[in-house]
Design a protein around this motif. Structure first.
Motif, PDB file in Angstrom:
ATOM      1  N   ALA A   1      12.763   7.126 -10.491  1.00 18.43           N
ATOM      2  CA  ALA A   1      11.589   7.293  -9.126  1.00 18.43           C
ATOM      3  C   ALA A   1      10.189   7.583  -8.737  1.00 18.43           C
ATOM      4  O   ALA A   1       9.978   7.356  -7.704  1.00 18.43           O
ATOM      5  N   ALA A   2      10.157   6.890  -9.125  1.00 23.20           N
ATOM      6  CA  ALA A   2       8.521   6.242  -9.050  1.00 23.20           C
ATOM      7  C   ALA A   2       9.002   5.232  -8.188  1.00 23.20           C
ATOM      8  O   ALA A   2       7.521   5.299  -7.406  1.00 23.20           O
ATOM      9  N   ASP A   3       9.608   4.698  -8.524  1.00 24.73           N
ATOM     10  CA  ASP A   3       9.295   3.039  -8.358  1.00 24.73           C
ATOM     11  C   ASP A   3       9.654   3.342  -6.480  1.00 24.73           C
ATOM     12  O   ASP A   3       9.054   2.263  -5.623  1.00 24.73           O
ATOM     13  N   ALA A   4      10.488   4.162  -6.008  1.00 24.21           N
ATOM     14  CA  ALA A   4      11.069   4.416  -4.888  1.00 24.21           C
ATOM     15  C   ALA A   4       9.899   5.582  -4.324  1.00 24.21           C
ATOM     16  O   ALA A   4       9.513   4.523  -2.766  1.00 24.21           O
ATOM     17  N   LEU A   5       9.072   6.194  -4.591  1.00 27.77           N
ATOM     18  CA  LEU A   5       8.224   6.734  -3.913  1.00 27.77           C
ATOM     19  C   LEU A   5       7.063   5.874  -3.509  1.00 27.77           C
ATOM     20  O   LEU A   5       6.455   6.583  -2.664  1.00 27.77           O
ATOM     21  N   ILE A   6       6.545   4.466  -4.682  1.00 24.92           N
ATOM     22  CA  ILE A   6       5.772   4.092  -4.399  1.00 24.92           C
ATOM     23  C   ILE A   6       6.608   2.809  -3.276  1.00 24.92           C
ATOM     24  O   ILE A   6       5.736   2.909  -2.121  1.00 24.92           O
ATOM     25  N   LEU A   7       7.387   2.739  -3.206  1.00 23.10           N
ATOM     26  CA  LEU A   7       7.975   1.724  -2.144  1.00 23.10           C
ATOM     27  C   LEU A   7       7.820   2.920  -0.439  1.00 23.10           C
ATOM     28  O   LEU A   7       8.006   2.392  -0.152  1.00 23.10           O
ATOM     29  N   GLN A   8       8.379   4.268  -1.000  1.00 25.14           N
ATOM     30  CA  GLN A   8       8.013   5.249   0.292  1.00 25.14           C
ATOM     31  C   GLN A   8       6.820   4.962   1.513  1.00 25.14           C
ATOM     32  O   GLN A   8       6.751   4.882   2.445  1.00 25.14           O
ATOM     33  N   ALA A   9       5.884   4.637   0.363  1.00 19.53           N
ATOM     34  CA  ALA A   9       4.201   5.733   1.254  1.00 19.53           C
ATOM     35  C   ALA A   9       4.260   4.328   1.444  1.00 19.53           C
ATOM     36  O   ALA A   9       3.508   3.737   2.211  1.00 19.53           O
ATOM     37  N   LEU A  10       4.599   2.777   1.006  1.00 20.87           N
ATOM     38  CA  LEU A  10       4.399   1.524   2.055  1.00 20.87           C
ATOM     39  C   LEU A  10       4.996   1.173   3.117  1.00 20.87           C
ATOM     40  O   LEU A  10       5.028   0.358   4.073  1.00 20.87           O
ATOM     41  N   SER A  11       5.664   2.648   3.360  1.00 22.95           N
ATOM     42  CA  SER A  11       6.634   1.716   4.528  1.00 22.95           C
ATOM     43  C   SER A  11       5.817   1.531   5.951  1.00 22.95           C
ATOM     44  O   SER A  11       5.182   1.671   5.975  1.00 22.95           O
ATOM     45  N   PHE A  12       6.171   0.168   6.724  1.00 22.62           N
ATOM     46  CA  PHE A  12       6.059  -0.264   8.177  1.00 22.62           C
ATOM     47  C   PHE A  12       5.644   1.224   9.137  1.00 22.62           C
ATOM     48  O   PHE A  12       4.212   1.433   9.378  1.00 22.62           O
ATOM     49  N   GLU A  13       6.495   2.025   9.005  1.00 26.22           N
ATOM     50  CA  GLU A  13       7.202   2.907   9.607  1.00 26.22           C
ATOM     51  C   GLU A  13       6.131   4.335   8.931  1.00 26.22           C
ATOM     52  O   GLU A  13       5.928   4.478   7.861  1.00 26.22           O
ATOM     53  N   GLN A  14       5.004   4.931  10.045  1.00 28.87           N
ATOM     54  CA  GLN A  14       4.349   6.050   9.184  1.00 28.87           C
ATOM     55  C   GLN A  14       5.561   7.486   9.054  1.00 28.87           C
ATOM     56  O   GLN A  14       5.034   8.090   8.245  1.00 28.87           O
ATOM     57  N   GLY A  15       7.083   7.169   9.794  1.00 31.42           N
ATOM     58  CA  GLY A  15       7.743   8.114   9.478  1.00 31.42           C
ATOM     59  C   GLY A  15       8.167   8.616   8.403  1.00 31.42           C
ATOM     60  O   GLY A  15       8.589   8.837   8.014  1.00 31.42           O
ATOM     61  N   GLU A  16       8.845   7.205   8.181  1.00 33.44           N
ATOM     62  CA  GLU A  16       9.016   7.048   6.779  1.00 33.44           C
ATOM     63  C   GLU A  16       8.285   7.377   5.506  1.00 33.44           C
ATOM     64  O   GLU A  16       9.143   7.651   4.412  1.00 33.44           O
ATOM     65  N   ARG A  17       6.888   7.452   5.217  1.00 34.26           N
ATOM     66  CA  ARG A  17       6.468   7.772   4.003  1.00 34.26           C
ATOM     67  C   ARG A  17       6.449   9.419   3.940  1.00 34.26           C
ATOM     68  O   ARG A  17       6.972   9.987   4.575  1.00 34.26           O
TER      69      ARG A  17
END
Length: 822
Positions: free
Chosen positions: A264-280
């Motif tokens: 879950a931590a892995d997924a959250l960090i990768l989400q914060a690093l999304s290229f698109e702002q709306g996906e963070r």
């Protein structure tokens, strides 16, 4: 004048404030550090029992260049940002004021502790401690965002850890100097959205000048990745490379480096690093809370370590030994060791992929492979590049849409071509087109068009291409020829290009062509647009019904220039070819006559007297003739034709116009000025673009420079240099890069002008005397002699009217050359 004011003024003159009392209250003790625009001191509040405080003062040297007050507004904006936020996780502002001379200062809370960077470890931080810190950072950021403030430079160095009790850290965010403040009272919208920050922690939208709360969340994602994995998700060499990496996405997940990391931590960090702002994650607080919870979830099962993307990618890029070895298919014998030089454009894809593939294949065959990859930029670097190219057996240039515009690539290929002419064809040049089949710009086209080449389109061509090249290396032969298509930008600006800027010199040149002047001279430093202007004059001549011939002396090889007879013979053949004449020079050439007599008779009898209309002969890059021992005789002949036309306008010479384009001071090489064509006729000189002309070109590029302030800063950086201006606008437009980031990296070796700047360094390295002259000029001294001055000015490196008032052509050149030569 109050003693405190005198104290401040004296301190400012010294550039140091230790021992100074500000506002009759704050006694400065010592300097803590310096940043880009300010210096930070530890001080004591005399009215609060000597309580320690931190004082930030704007640097004097920055004020001296702050003509429009932009830096002062930026400094006051930090005060505004801190004054708006009232949160225990953000450093508190205590006081703000100005010294007697108007220099602003800021008094802040002193934090007794250390930075987050100082406690980070290569193996990653304890997850429970990381969770505790990330939660606090998220809460502090959320408080700032709620008040319309985006930090924009969040990084471990700007996060202080205050020790409240043993084993417990309390977060304090510091340095809001580049923060965006919505509805700011002291800064314009443009100033609060200009590109700023630390590259490794900047979100993609920050590079485009569009920061938001999501940008800070991205930075927190980078910090979280670093806290748990011990390294950052991306390690680019340039901002351009980082933007491409961000667009492709994170390839090495945190859990690849730390298998025990909860999924879950892995997924959250990768989400914060999304290229698109709306996906963070939409809230810094929610992200901090969610990630903290995931990190301390004791029921999460540790994951086994997965192979990293980097190792997988290595397998793809280096197929040697994988069962798909094209080297084995190409030959079963052991070839002799060859010296191979691979030429490429740095930080370009798929060029880098192909570079690594060919490097691996060639080394597997025992070849000595040289790539300009790890050398430190400098004079010795420049010398070694040229030595390795000249000593090579084979040169393999990777020609892509990115590399064909590289001046460094063009220079290296020119060196290889010159060496081959002198060394019986060594080195051989085996061009590889990397998904690129357009015509090559000059001078690449002149050298490489006669050669057949290999074509690579995508990764499916890896095996075929490697085998093809290895076969050619072992059994020299021709590569499969490919057809050329369409016309790319590059070299002379196309006649129908909307990016060609008409200057006052254009009208003067075109009018001289219309008048059929005898000699029209166009002088200008390197890359001023001389060839583009010549092309437009010749096009007008065609439209007016004249015959047109163009001679580019860059296309002449060593045998053409061997002596005056081979030169005149080559000129006559080129003229006959372009005019489709029936008689060639060798048919009427008489050995008993002097070469100049033979050539003059040919031009008069077989060219001018046979043509039905006037002839306009364009001669480009005539500088190449200046150093030839017969130069005075050639130019003396041109002057003779001009004189004969003046005496008898009805003679054949009255129907000839010579349009001569050059850069170098002709009088340095032609001793008898009565025999020089460079002091008669119509003489024109191309000048750099004005600021208004730069603004017009900016509009034609859809305005990558957003306002008049950016246009002015861009003009100050490049000084109106035509090539640099066009290149800079093109880079910003095509890469969608905001000016502030472009400005920050413009003089770097890997920046938008890297290949151009390195080429200048290479040319200087070939001439120690000229290098010494540049060093003198950079130190503020005159140029040591007139010859060096004229050479540097014609090369476009220096500007000025004499050796006494010489200066670097533009600020870009000055900063780059100072870094490498002083």
């Amino acid at each position: 004048m109050p003693s405190d004011n005198i104290n401040e003024i004296n301190a400012r003159r010294r550039g140091r404030y230790e021992g100074t009392t500000l506002d009759g209250r704050y006694l400065i003790e010592r300097e803590l550090g310096r940043g880009g625009i300010g210096v930070v001191y530890l001080a004591r509040d005399q009215q609060l029992m000597g309580k320690p405080v931190v004082i930030k003062i704007l640097l004097e040297q920055m004020l001296e260049t702050d003509d429009d007050g932009w830096l002062k507004r930026k400094f006051r904006q930090e005060i505004e940002a801190l004054a708006r936020i009232d949160h225990p996780g953000v450093v508190g502002v205590l006081h703000a004021g100005e010294m007697a001379d108007g220099t602003p200062y800021l008094v802040m809370q002193y934090i007794e502790g250390r930075s987050l960077r100082s406690v980070m470890k290569p193996e990653g931080m304890n997850l429970q401690r990381a969770a505790h810190l990330i939660r606090q950072i998220g809460q502090a950021l959320a408080s700032a965002h709620q008040r319309g403030i985006y930090h924009r430079d969040l990084k471990p160095e700007n996060i202080m850890l205050q020790a409240l009790s043993e084993g417990e850290d309390f977060v304090k965010l510091i340095d809001f100097g580049v923060a965006t403040v919505k509805d700011s009272q002291v800064a314009t919208n443009k100033e609060t959205t200009a590109v700023a920050g630390t590259v490794s922690y900047m979100a993609p939208e920050q590079f485009l000048g569009r920061p938001s709360a999501a940008s800070d969340i991205y930075a927190l994602g980078v910090i979280a990745y670093e806290l748990v994995a011990g390294r950052r998700p991306f390690n680019p060499e340039t901002p351009f490379q980082l933007l491409e990496m961000q667009r492709e996405g994170v390839r090495v997940k945190p859990s690849d480096l730390r298998p025990s990391l909860p999924s879950a931590a892995d997924a959250l960090i990768l989400q914060a690093l999304s290229f698109e702002q709306g996906e963070r994650p939409q809230s810094a607080k929610d992200f901090g809370e969610g990630l903290a919870h995931a990190l301390i979830n004791e029921f999460e099962t540790a994951r086994p370590k997965m192979p990293s993307v980097a190792s997988s990618r290595q397998t793809i890029l280096h197929p040697v030994g994988t069962g798909r070895n094209p080297a084995q298919a190409a030959t079963t014998s052991t070839p002799k060791q060859l010296r191979v030089v691979l030429l490429y454009k740095r930080n370009a894809q798929p060029d880098e992929h192909l570079l690594q593939l060919l490097e691996a294949e060639f080394k597997a065959q025992g070849y000595d492979v040289f790539i300009d990859r790890h050398l430190s930029i400098g004079v010795e670097w420049a010398k070694q590049i040229e030595e390795r190219v000249r000593a090579a057996d084979v040169i393999v240039p990777l020609l892509s849409a990115s590399s064909v515009g590289s001046e460094m690539m063009a220079y290296e290929i020119q060196v290889a071509s010159e060496a081959a002419q002198l060394q019986n064809g060594k080195p051989r040049i085996l061009p590889v087109r990397v998904n690129y089949e357009d015509p090559l710009p000059e001078p690449l086209g002149n050298i490489l068009n006669p050669l057949q080449y290999a074509l690579w389109t995508d990764a499916e061509d890896d095996e075929r291409l490697a085998g093809e090249l290895l076969k050619s290396l072992q059994t020299p032969g021709e590569l499969e020829a490919k057809a050329l298509q369409t016309e790319p930008p590059g070299g002379a600006v196309p006649l129908d290009s909307k990016f060609y800027l008409v200057r006052p010199t254009d009208d003067q040149f075109l009018n001289a062509i219309k008048r059929h002047d005898s000699i029209v001279l166009v002088k200008g430093a390197r890359q001023m647009g001389k060839t583009s202007l010549l092309a437009r004059g010749l096009q007008l001549a065609r439209q007016e019904g004249a015959h047109v011939v163009i001679t580019d002396f860059q296309k002449f090889n060593a045998s053409n220039l061997e002596n005056i007879e081979t030169l005149f013979m080559a000129l006559g053949e080129f003229i006959a070819d372009q005019l489709d004449l029936d008689v060639y020079p060798d048919e009427v050439w008489k050995p008993r006559r002097a070469p100049s007599i033979n050539f003059e008779r040919y031009i008069r009898r077989e060219v001018l007297e046979k043509l039905s209309a006037p002839l306009v002969w364009g001669l480009d890059e005539v500088d190449r003739l200046f150093t030839c021992p017969y130069a005075s005789e050639v130019f003396g002949l041109f002057r003779t034709w001009h004189n004969e036309r003046a005496v008898d306008p009805s003679a054949p010479w009255g129907r000839l116009t010579l349009a001569i384009v050059y850069a170098t001071e002709a009088h340095l090489f032609i001793t008898d000025q009565n025999q020089s064509p460079f002091n008669v006729g119509t003489r024109l000189e191309l000048k750099d673009f004005s600021q208004d002309q730069v603004a017009e070109l900016n509009r034609r590029h859809d305005s990558p420079l957003k306002d008049s302030i950016e246009v002015e800063r861009f003009f100050k950086l490049l000084g109106g240099h035509p090539y640099l201006v066009r290149r800079g606008l093109h880079e910003m437009f095509t890469n969608n890069i905001a000016f502030a980031m472009f400005e920050a990296i413009a003089d770097s070796d890997e920046g938008p002008f890297g290949d151009h700047l390195r080429r200048i360094l290479v040319l200087l390295a070939r001439d120690p005397l000229l290098s010494d002259a540049v060093r003198d000029i950079l130190r503020g001294q005159p140029c040591p002699n007139n010859e060096s001055f004229y050479r540097l000015r014609s090369a476009g490196v220096m500007a000025g009217d004499s050796a006494q008032d010489v200066r670097p052509r533009c600020h870009l050149y000055e900063t780059y050359l100072k870094r490498h030569l002083l």
